[in-house]
Write a protein that holds these residues in place. Structure first.
Motif, PDB file in Angstrom:
ATOM      1  N   GLN A 202       0.784  -1.287   0.006  1.00 57.01           N
ATOM      2  CA  GLN A 202      -0.149   0.041  -0.016  1.00 57.01           C
ATOM      3  C   GLN A 202       0.860   1.184  -0.027  1.00 57.01           C
ATOM      4  O   GLN A 202       0.346   2.176  -0.666  1.00 57.01           O
ATOM      5  CB  GLN A 202      -0.949  -0.116   1.054  1.00 57.01           C
ATOM      6  CG  GLN A 202      -2.037  -1.193   0.991  1.00 57.01           C
ATOM      7  CD  GLN A 202      -2.922  -1.190   2.437  1.00 57.01           C
ATOM      8  OE1 GLN A 202      -2.765  -0.367   3.431  1.00 57.01           O
ATOM      9  NE2 GLN A 202      -3.945  -1.937   2.400  1.00 57.01           N
TER      10      GLN A 202
ATOM     11  N   SER B  49       2.092   1.601  -3.310  1.00 57.15           N
ATOM     12  CA  SER B  49       1.202   2.418  -4.371  1.00 57.15           C
ATOM     13  C   SER B  49       0.973   3.835  -4.265  1.00 57.15           C
ATOM     14  O   SER B  49       0.865   4.453  -5.072  1.00 57.15           O
ATOM     15  CB  SER B  49       0.037   1.362  -4.268  1.00 57.15           C
ATOM     16  OG  SER B  49      -1.332   2.054  -4.924  1.00 57.15           O
TER      17      SER B  49
ATOM     18  N   ASP C  52      -6.649   5.200  -2.709  1.00 56.03           N
ATOM     19  CA  ASP C  52      -6.469   3.703  -2.651  1.00 56.03           C
ATOM     20  C   ASP C  52      -7.327   2.991  -1.649  1.00 56.03           C
ATOM     21  O   ASP C  52      -7.515   1.983  -2.013  1.00 56.03           O
ATOM     22  CB  ASP C  52      -4.857   3.259  -2.539  1.00 56.03           C
ATOM     23  CG  ASP C  52      -4.098   3.639  -3.609  1.00 56.03           C
ATOM     24  OD1 ASP C  52      -4.800   4.023  -4.783  1.00 56.03           O
ATOM     25  OD2 ASP C  52      -2.829   3.748  -3.879  1.00 56.03           O
TER      26      ASP C  52
ATOM     27  N   SER D 232      -4.828  -4.988  -7.916  1.00 56.23           N
ATOM     28  CA  SER D 232      -4.068  -5.724  -7.103  1.00 56.23           C
ATOM     29  C   SER D 232      -4.878  -7.158  -6.711  1.00 56.23           C
ATOM     30  O   SER D 232      -5.916  -7.241  -6.477  1.00 56.23           O
ATOM     31  CB  SER D 232      -3.927  -4.846  -5.707  1.00 56.23           C
ATOM     32  OG  SER D 232      -3.392  -3.603  -6.177  1.00 56.23           O
TER      33      SER D 232
ATOM     34  N   PRO E 288      -1.151  -4.809  -3.239  1.00 58.94           N
ATOM     35  CA  PRO E 288      -0.573  -4.165  -4.412  1.00 58.94           C
ATOM     36  C   PRO E 288       0.824  -4.473  -4.920  1.00 58.94           C
ATOM     37  O   PRO E 288       1.556  -5.188  -4.117  1.00 58.94           O
ATOM     38  CB  PRO E 288      -0.497  -2.682  -3.826  1.00 58.94           C
ATOM     39  CG  PRO E 288      -1.398  -2.382  -2.698  1.00 58.94           C
ATOM     40  CD  PRO E 288      -1.253  -4.242  -2.135  1.00 58.94           C
TER      41      PRO E 288
END
Length: 390
Positions: free
Chosen positions: A26, A29, A54, A196, A227
């Motif tokens: 995460q 990302s 996200d 993902s 991810p």
């Protein structure tokens, strides 16, 4: 919400390296989101914005269409194509939505650091330590990594923001051309970047036991996503997960209530470390297969024919210095990756079961060994005793 927190607390104890994997993914990302928005000229976009997008904080409302969530990458696509302006939301405004208690975080961090100092002190003064303290220390090692990755992530945000656009969803898909021709799995903008991997949809779906939300398009992103991560994040995860596994070897010569328990602890420690190293070796080889990096060697050995299709420009783009082009190349490489084959899953499963059995034993033993502890475990010490004296 309570069930979700209990689930993550369970995994933080049983498999802290799994939680760390999610956290690093995460964070990676969110950082990619920052680089992309900065490449588009929006310097106010931060990691906190990336996390917020996200985690499902932005809902897109197209004209005469069903609203759906967009992540950071999809939002950048919409801004780049000028379907919507860049959201004018400050990082402080996002943090204001978070339910994170900063004081509680600081106190928890101080308590964790004090626990590590205590473990180091006992090691320096050669005082015995219980297996429960040792197991807690290993968990703390991973938890510190998770804490750093999630430092800027908002917590328990219940209200996001809604962005409206004058175009319809169909218009966006038609403009995208062949790239959007494949039916989507989660939201209409799945074509922008590969979605993902998730446990509830991908892993359980592989076993025909899907346990995700069946509503489409998604109105809530699953929180069990892994991810995609780059080489730097993979190396950091490798170091942390291997250190976590190796940490249990500190108890190799601990005193246990019985000889059998000592042998089982040694065996479990060896299995956990061995399975971790095997996974990373296997994943490195399998990833090269999925991304086609073995193809040139197979062609050279005559084991595979040269593909007739023109070579993609992924490798050349990866060498470009421009941030957006490098991010595009990374995403194309992820899209072109081959799916995990059945033999890969079959080869991994025995190691997964061995790892689970070893981890279960160590959790049980950490509690069972409390029934008979060395007297030195109950001794305390002063910090001054750790310092050298002349």
């Amino acid at each position: 919400m309570l069930c979700t927190k209990i689930k993550w607390m369970f995994w933080a104890i049983v498999g802290p390296e799994l939680v760390l994997s999610v956290a690093i993914g995460q964070f990676a990302s969110a950082r990619r989101s920052v680089r992309r928005f900065h490449g588009l000229g929006y310097e106010t976009w931060t990691v906190r914005h990336g996390f917020f997008a996200d985690m499902g904080g932005i809902l897109l409302q197209p004209t005469n269409s069903t609203p759906f969530l967009v992540n950071g990458r999809q939002l950048a696509y919409l801004v780049e194509k000028q379907y919507i302006p860049c959201p004018n939301i400050a990082a402080e405004e996002i943090w204001d939505k978070s339910k994170t208690d900063t004081l509680a975080r600081v106190l928890t961090l101080l308590q964790t650091c004090w626990f590590i100092v205590q473990l180091l002190g006992r090691a320096i003064l050669r005082l015995p330590t219980s297996t429960l303290e040792l197991s807690t220390g290993a968990i703390v090692l991973c938890t510190l990594g998770t804490f750093i990755c999630w430092l800027h992530k908002p917590n328990d945000v219940f209200t996001g923001i809604v962005l409206t656009t004058e175009v319809t969803t169909a218009h966006i898909l038609i403009d995208a051309g062949d790239a959007a021709a494949v039916p989507y799995r989660h939201t209409p903008l799945d074509f922008v970047a590969k979605e993902s991997f998730t446990c509830s949809y991908d892993m359980m779906g592989f076993l025909n036991l899907r346990c995700d939300n069946r509503e489409r398009p998604l109105r809530c992103f699953p929180n069990d996503r892994f991810p995609d991560i780059g080489s730097l994040e993979k190396f950091a995860l490798f170091c942390m997960s291997t250190a976590y596994a190796a940490f249990h070897f500190i108890g190799w010569n601990f005193r246990f209530p019985t000889r059998l328990e000592l042998l089982l602890w040694r065996l479990s420690s060896s299995i956990i470390l061995g399975a971790t190293i095997f996974f990373w070796i296997f994943e490195t080889i399998a990833a090269r297969h999925r991304f086609g990096r073995w193809d040139k060697y197979l062609i050279w050995l005559g084991l595979k024919k040269q593909a007739l299709s023109p070579k993609t420009d992924v490798e050349s783009n990866m060498k470009r210095q421009d941030t957006v082009h490098r991010l595009d190349a990374f995403e194309r490489e992820q899209k072109q990756a081959k799916s995990m084959l059945g033999w890969e899953v079959g080869l991994l499963m025995p190691f997964v079961f061995l790892y689970a059995a070893a981890r279960t034993y160590m959790i049980v033993e950490a509690l069972a060994s409390l029934r008979e502890l060395p007297i030195g475990v109950f001794k305390t010490f002063e910090i001054g005793q750790m310092l050298p004296h002349w």
